[in-house]
Design a protein around this motif. Structure first.
Motif, PDB file in Angstrom:
ATOM      1  N   GLU A 284      17.618  44.557 101.458  1.00 25.74           N
ATOM      2  CA  GLU A 284      18.939  44.916 100.961  1.00 25.74           C
ATOM      3  C   GLU A 284      19.435  46.270 101.464  1.00 25.74           C
ATOM      4  O   GLU A 284      20.412  46.341 102.197  1.00 25.74           O
TER       5      GLU A 284
ATOM      6  N   THR B 293      23.706  37.074 101.728  1.00 23.99           N
ATOM      7  CA  THR B 293      24.871  37.960 101.603  1.00 23.99           C
ATOM      8  C   THR B 293      25.343  38.065 100.160  1.00 23.99           C
ATOM      9  O   THR B 293      25.789  39.135  99.724  1.00 23.99           O
ATOM     10  N   SER B 294      25.246  36.973  99.398  1.00 24.23           N
ATOM     11  CA  SER B 294      25.646  37.006  97.985  1.00 24.23           C
ATOM     12  C   SER B 294      24.662  37.824  97.158  1.00 24.23           C
ATOM     13  O   SER B 294      25.051  38.565  96.247  1.00 24.23           O
TER      14      SER B 294
END
Length: 337
Positions: A141, A275-276
């Protein structure tokens, strides 16, 4: 606590850089106030040393590699992963004197990152849940500088009373400010804190990271603290989804840290794109940092006073402070402000 002034904190491993970043040559990094250089040796294993040549003090990170050794850009002196000078072109000696050396550091690769300890490690690298579980995927992340002390962020990670205020726009409930009960189990190098937190799913409705439609839910959360500045928060939702967040804060100096965060999830990319997931945690981190970066880096919880109703004797932050102070005392240190 001024994190770079406590010598014992140099004896822990910290993640400093993705291993992939070293594929194209040596890189500089600053950890605990020390400028270091990182590179890959002949076996493609990461190495770390002081970023200063012992000859004319040039930065080795400006150099190149030769047979797995770091080569100084000034006069071409070469040093291996132990810091020994292996060759200097101005001499015909095949084995340079042992005094020609630089400070090498303990360096390992784990979880896709290079980990460095500036002094002899007093504990092993942390073992994270789900890291070897084939049913879980890993999502990298964040890798960024934050203007916040490591201890401040760790305290915040276990302070459930802040959730309903700092995160009121994402999953907190400002109308229900009373924090949940926390059950703590300590160990030699940290502790485990269990809690059940009722939350709104406002953030999920925006980025669809949980693959669920309910407006509210209860998160069963097991948060693990690895001394001094690493935590893994394992969140289980009623659907069976596990969202396990690893957050590491590597001290750069007394005011800043390198934030390293990745997540383990027992779902699939086709169901919830990475991506979410990143967008989900990005919102939470940004909300935390908006507040934490306004705080003073050298002021921690006062374990002698109950300044807040939620700062009880069994509060995780209080135990964290007590354990760190005990560590300092064991190594003959006092807390430096």
């Amino acid at each position: 606590m001024l994190q770079t002034k406590q010598k014992v904190l140099r004896s822990f491993y910290y993640p400093v850089m993705p291993i992939a970043d070293l594929q194209d040559g040596p890189k500089p990094f600053k950890i605990m106030g020390e400028n270091i250089v990182l590179w890959l040796d002949e076996e493609q294993k990461p190495a770390a040393a002081i970023d200063r040549c012992c000859h004319r003090t040039a930065k080795l990170s400006k150099g190149e590699l030769r047979n797995g050794c770091i080569v100084c850009p000034y006069h071409g002196w070469s040093f291996n992963r132990d810091g020994k000078c292996t060759w200097f072109p101005q001499s015909e000696l095949e084995d340079p004197p042992k005094v020609y050396k630089i400070q090498g550091y303990h360096c390992e690769e784990r979880y896709g990152y290079v980990w460095v300890a500036l002094a002899a490690p007093i504990t092993e690298l942390p073992k994270f849940r789900y890291s070897d579980n084939p049913e879980f995927r890993k999502v990298d992340e964040f890798y960024e500088v934050i203007h916040c002390a490591g201890l401040r962020l760790m305290e915040n990670s276990f302070d459930v009373a802040h959730v309903n205020f700092v995160h009121k726009n994402t999953f907190g409930d400002v109308d229900n400010p009373k924090p949940p009960k926390v059950t703590i189990t300590s160990n030699d190098w940290g502790f485990e804190a269990y809690m059940e937190i009722p939350v709104h799913n406002k953030l999920n409705q925006e980025v669809k990271a949980l693959n669920m439609d309910a407006d509210r839910t209860v998160r069963k959360q097991v948060s693990e603290w690895f001394m001094p500045f690493i935590r893994q928060t394992n969140i289980t939702y009623p659907t069976g989804l596990i969202h396990s967040i690893v957050t590491c804060t590597t001290p750069i100096d007394d005011d800043t840290c390198q934030l390293v965060q990745f997540v383990y999830r027992n779902d699939r990319e086709e169901d919830v794109p990475a991506t979410s997931i990143i967008a989900f945690d990005r919102k939470v981190v940004d909300e935390d940092m908006e507040v934490l970066e306004t705080t003073e880096t050298n002021v921690s919880l006062d374990i002698t006073k109950k300044l807040e109703n939620h700062m009880l004797s069994d509060h995780p932050g209080i135990l964290m402070r007590k354990m760190l102070l005990a560590l300092l005392e064991k190594h003959g240190e006092q807390e430096v402000y």
